[in-house]
Design a protein around this motif. Structure first.
Motif, PDB file in Angstrom:
ATOM      1  N   GLU A  69       3.836   5.875   4.492  1.00 33.19           N
ATOM      2  CA  GLU A  69       2.487   5.319   4.600  1.00 33.19           C
ATOM      3  C   GLU A  69       1.461   6.412   4.897  1.00 33.19           C
ATOM      4  O   GLU A  69       0.619   6.285   5.786  1.00 33.19           O
ATOM      5  CB  GLU A  69       2.453   4.231   5.659  1.00 33.19           C
ATOM      6  CG  GLU A  69       2.938   2.871   5.178  1.00 33.19           C
ATOM      7  CD  GLU A  69       1.933   2.202   4.230  1.00 33.19           C
ATOM      8  OE1 GLU A  69       2.276   2.058   3.031  1.00 33.19           O
ATOM      9  OE2 GLU A  69       0.819   1.866   4.680  1.00 33.19           O
ATOM     10  N   VAL A  97       6.810   7.188   0.721  1.00 33.64           N
ATOM     11  CA  VAL A  97       7.319   5.845   0.982  1.00 33.64           C
ATOM     12  C   VAL A  97       6.141   4.942   1.335  1.00 33.64           C
ATOM     13  O   VAL A  97       5.377   5.236   2.264  1.00 33.64           O
ATOM     14  CB  VAL A  97       8.360   5.836   2.124  1.00 33.64           C
ATOM     15  CG1 VAL A  97       8.930   4.430   2.307  1.00 33.64           C
ATOM     16  CG2 VAL A  97       9.468   6.844   1.856  1.00 33.64           C
ATOM     17  N   PHE A  98       5.995   3.837   0.594  1.00 34.25           N
ATOM     18  CA  PHE A  98       4.897   2.907   0.823  1.00 34.25           C
ATOM     19  C   PHE A  98       5.429   1.528   1.203  1.00 34.25           C
ATOM     20  O   PHE A  98       6.509   1.120   0.763  1.00 34.25           O
ATOM     21  CB  PHE A  98       4.029   2.778  -0.433  1.00 34.25           C
ATOM     22  CG  PHE A  98       3.263   4.018  -0.775  1.00 34.25           C
ATOM     23  CD1 PHE A  98       2.234   4.461   0.039  1.00 34.25           C
ATOM     24  CD2 PHE A  98       3.565   4.753  -1.916  1.00 34.25           C
ATOM     25  CE1 PHE A  98       1.515   5.606  -0.278  1.00 34.25           C
ATOM     26  CE2 PHE A  98       2.859   5.889  -2.247  1.00 34.25           C
ATOM     27  CZ  PHE A  98       1.830   6.319  -1.425  1.00 34.25           C
ATOM     28  N   ALA A  99       4.649   0.827   2.003  1.00 39.17           N
ATOM     29  CA  ALA A  99       4.980  -0.532   2.408  1.00 39.17           C
ATOM     30  C   ALA A  99       4.230  -1.530   1.530  1.00 39.17           C
ATOM     31  O   ALA A  99       3.077  -1.291   1.150  1.00 39.17           O
ATOM     32  CB  ALA A  99       4.615  -0.754   3.876  1.00 39.17           C
ATOM     33  N   GLU A 100       4.886  -2.636   1.240  1.00 43.50           N
ATOM     34  CA  GLU A 100       4.257  -3.657   0.388  1.00 43.50           C
ATOM     35  C   GLU A 100       2.940  -4.126   0.975  1.00 43.50           C
ATOM     36  O   GLU A 100       1.957  -4.345   0.246  1.00 43.50           O
ATOM     37  CB  GLU A 100       5.212  -4.836   0.217  1.00 43.50           C
ATOM     38  CG  GLU A 100       4.644  -5.934  -0.673  1.00 43.50           C
ATOM     39  CD  GLU A 100       5.581  -7.119  -0.838  1.00 43.50           C
ATOM     40  OE1 GLU A 100       5.254  -8.026  -1.640  1.00 43.50           O
ATOM     41  OE2 GLU A 100       6.651  -7.136  -0.168  1.00 43.50           O
ATOM     42  N   ALA A 146      -2.704  -0.506  -4.595  1.00 44.27           N
ATOM     43  CA  ALA A 146      -1.832  -0.092  -5.690  1.00 44.27           C
ATOM     44  C   ALA A 146      -2.419   1.109  -6.409  1.00 44.27           C
ATOM     45  O   ALA A 146      -1.691   2.034  -6.814  1.00 44.27           O
ATOM     46  CB  ALA A 146      -1.620  -1.246  -6.663  1.00 44.27           C
ATOM     47  N   LYS A 205      -1.841   4.308  -4.358  1.00 36.73           N
ATOM     48  CA  LYS A 205      -0.447   4.739  -4.438  1.00 36.73           C
ATOM     49  C   LYS A 205      -0.171   5.412  -5.786  1.00 36.73           C
ATOM     50  O   LYS A 205       0.453   6.482  -5.856  1.00 36.73           O
ATOM     51  CB  LYS A 205       0.482   3.538  -4.248  1.00 36.73           C
ATOM     52  CG  LYS A 205       0.368   2.859  -2.895  1.00 36.73           C
ATOM     53  CD  LYS A 205       1.212   1.581  -2.875  1.00 36.73           C
ATOM     54  CE  LYS A 205       0.990   0.785  -1.618  1.00 36.73           C
ATOM     55  NZ  LYS A 205       1.777  -0.477  -1.601  1.00 36.73           N
ATOM     56  N   ASP A 206      -0.655   4.777  -6.851  1.00 34.96           N
ATOM     57  CA  ASP A 206      -0.414   5.320  -8.188  1.00 34.96           C
ATOM     58  C   ASP A 206      -1.078   6.681  -8.373  1.00 34.96           C
ATOM     59  O   ASP A 206      -0.522   7.577  -9.016  1.00 34.96           O
ATOM     60  CB  ASP A 206      -0.927   4.353  -9.253  1.00 34.96           C
ATOM     61  CG  ASP A 206      -0.096   3.078  -9.329  1.00 34.96           C
ATOM     62  OD1 ASP A 206       1.038   3.068  -8.798  1.00 34.96           O
ATOM     63  OD2 ASP A 206      -0.588   2.092  -9.919  1.00 34.96           O
ATOM     64  N   ARG A 257       8.926   8.410  -5.279  1.00 36.64           N
ATOM     65  CA  ARG A 257       8.276   7.280  -4.602  1.00 36.64           C
ATOM     66  C   ARG A 257       9.311   6.211  -4.287  1.00 36.64           C
ATOM     67  O   ARG A 257      10.208   5.944  -5.088  1.00 36.64           O
ATOM     68  CB  ARG A 257       7.169   6.700  -5.482  1.00 36.64           C
ATOM     69  CG  ARG A 257       6.556   5.427  -4.920  1.00 36.64           C
ATOM     70  CD  ARG A 257       5.407   4.920  -5.770  1.00 36.64           C
ATOM     71  NE  ARG A 257       4.993   3.592  -5.356  1.00 36.64           N
ATOM     72  CZ  ARG A 257       3.959   2.931  -5.857  1.00 36.64           C
ATOM     73  NH1 ARG A 257       3.222   3.488  -6.820  1.00 36.64           N
ATOM     74  NH2 ARG A 257       3.661   1.716  -5.421  1.00 36.64           N
ATOM     75  N   ASP A 309       9.385   2.129  -2.312  1.00 38.02           N
ATOM     76  CA  ASP A 309       8.569   1.041  -1.785  1.00 38.02           C
ATOM     77  C   ASP A 309       9.419   0.131  -0.918  1.00 38.02           C
ATOM     78  O   ASP A 309      10.556  -0.212  -1.267  1.00 38.02           O
ATOM     79  CB  ASP A 309       7.944   0.257  -2.926  1.00 38.02           C
ATOM     80  CG  ASP A 309       6.918   1.090  -3.698  1.00 38.02           C
ATOM     81  OD1 ASP A 309       5.747   1.069  -3.315  1.00 38.02           O
ATOM     82  OD2 ASP A 309       7.312   1.768  -4.670  1.00 38.02           O
ATOM     83  N   PRO A 347       9.658  -3.526   0.542  1.00 42.49           N
ATOM     84  CA  PRO A 347       9.129  -4.889   0.435  1.00 42.49           C
ATOM     85  C   PRO A 347       8.942  -5.534   1.806  1.00 42.49           C
ATOM     86  O   PRO A 347       9.677  -5.239   2.751  1.00 42.49           O
ATOM     87  CB  PRO A 347      10.202  -5.615  -0.377  1.00 42.49           C
ATOM     88  CG  PRO A 347      11.454  -4.842  -0.151  1.00 42.49           C
ATOM     89  CD  PRO A 347      11.038  -3.413   0.015  1.00 42.49           C
ATOM     90  N   TRP A 382      13.890   1.276   5.704  1.00 41.27           N
ATOM     91  CA  TRP A 382      13.357   2.622   5.927  1.00 41.27           C
ATOM     92  C   TRP A 382      14.481   3.626   6.143  1.00 41.27           C
ATOM     93  O   TRP A 382      14.516   4.686   5.503  1.00 41.27           O
ATOM     94  CB  TRP A 382      12.411   2.581   7.113  1.00 41.27           C
ATOM     95  CG  TRP A 382      12.109   3.865   7.831  1.00 41.27           C
ATOM     96  CD1 TRP A 382      12.307   4.127   9.158  1.00 41.27           C
ATOM     97  CD2 TRP A 382      11.504   5.059   7.300  1.00 41.27           C
ATOM     98  NE1 TRP A 382      11.891   5.396   9.481  1.00 41.27           N
ATOM     99  CE2 TRP A 382      11.388   5.983   8.361  1.00 41.27           C
ATOM    100  CE3 TRP A 382      11.054   5.429   6.030  1.00 41.27           C
ATOM    101  CZ2 TRP A 382      10.846   7.259   8.186  1.00 41.27           C
ATOM    102  CZ3 TRP A 382      10.522   6.704   5.857  1.00 41.27           C
ATOM    103  CH2 TRP A 382      10.420   7.592   6.924  1.00 41.27           C
TER     104      TRP A 382
END
Length: 262
Positions: free
Chosen positions: A117, A207-210, A216, A219-220, A231, A233, A235, A249
């Motif tokens: 994040e 690492v991204f959280a939903e 979006a 992140k992209d 990358r 993700d 959920p 995680w």
């Protein structure tokens, strides 16, 4: 403790055998919230955790809260406590930003980078840091007891981390940070760092959280501007995914940290 000028940086060595890992917490946190992450890695790695300046057991009111000061702290810890070694550097939120800048400044010290994040683009909300400062200044401290703190802070995973980190003072329980220092520290993150990102040579996992902090599109863009970045993700996770999506995680983290790179 590592001494840097007028600032002491607290380091926790969680032990373990294997390549070194260094963990960096986010704004208004401390290494305590990353202890479960550290302990999940000590079967394969030697794990150190840093209280970033202005946080935890490190100097509460450092004179310098620039990004270069935070980066310099991490470099000093690595060079003094892990001499001659390259580390796997992991950060969450503002800690991810610190970790990324450290990897950009001293790629010779970093074997690989994990950003949970985190992002490198500046915030387009000019009032963002001031709002954060006002929020922390609104805490009715000292809290009389843990129940009072929980009543004010609400029912969320981050509350546990904040409550567990409260310092016992003669007049009650107080956070281990000051609102104005938090505001100044996060204001320094406002500047875009795309040049450092695009020139980064260290293998990186984002690492991204939903349900995290970033859109979006944000992140992209991070991946588009540096296509070699991996990358992952999580959920049903929040910005504090290390707390509310712990198993996912740790699974992602252990796999990436254990990979062999040419």
């Amino acid at each position: 403790m590592i001494q840097r000028g007028d600032t002491e940086i607290a380091v926790t060595d969680r032990g373990g055998d294997g390549p070194p890992v260094v963990l960096l917490h986010g704004l208004a946190g401390s290494s305590r919230e990353l202890l479960p992450t550290a302990d999940a890695l000590t079967d394969r790695f030697r794990v150190l955790l840093i209280d970033q300046r202005g946080h935890g057991r490190s100097t509460r009111r450092p004179a310098d809260v620039s990004r270069s000061a935070y980066v310099g702290d991490v470099i000093a810890v690595i060079e003094q406590l892990l001499p001659g070694q390259r580390v796997r550097l992991i950060g969450q939120s503002m800690g991810a930003h610190t970790a990324f800048l450290t990897a950009a400044a001293r790629p010779d010290l970093i074997d690989r980078l994990v950003m949970l994040e985190g992002h490198v683009a500046g915030d387009d909300e000019p009032e963002g840091p001031a709002n954060i400062g006002r929020y922390f200044a609104s805490w009715p401290v000292p809290f009389a007891d843990e129940a009072a703190a929980r009543s004010f802070l609400g029912d969320r995973p981050l509350t546990d981390a904040w409550v567990n980190d409260l310092e016992v003072a003669p007049d009650g329980l107080r956070p281990r940070f000051d609102p104005d220092i938090m505001q100044a520290a996060i204001a320094a993150v406002q500047e875009d760092r795309w040049t450092e990102w695009e020139n980064l040579t260290v293998p990186t996992l984002a690492v991204f959280a939903e349900h995290g902090m970033f859109t979006a599109e944000q992140k992209d863009e991070l991946i588009r501007r540096r296509p070699d970045t991996r990358r992952a993700d999580l959920p049903a996770a929040s910005h504090d995914a290390h707390l509310d999506a712990f198993d996912g995680w740790i699974g992602i983290l252990r796999r990436y940290l254990s990979e062999k790179f040419a």
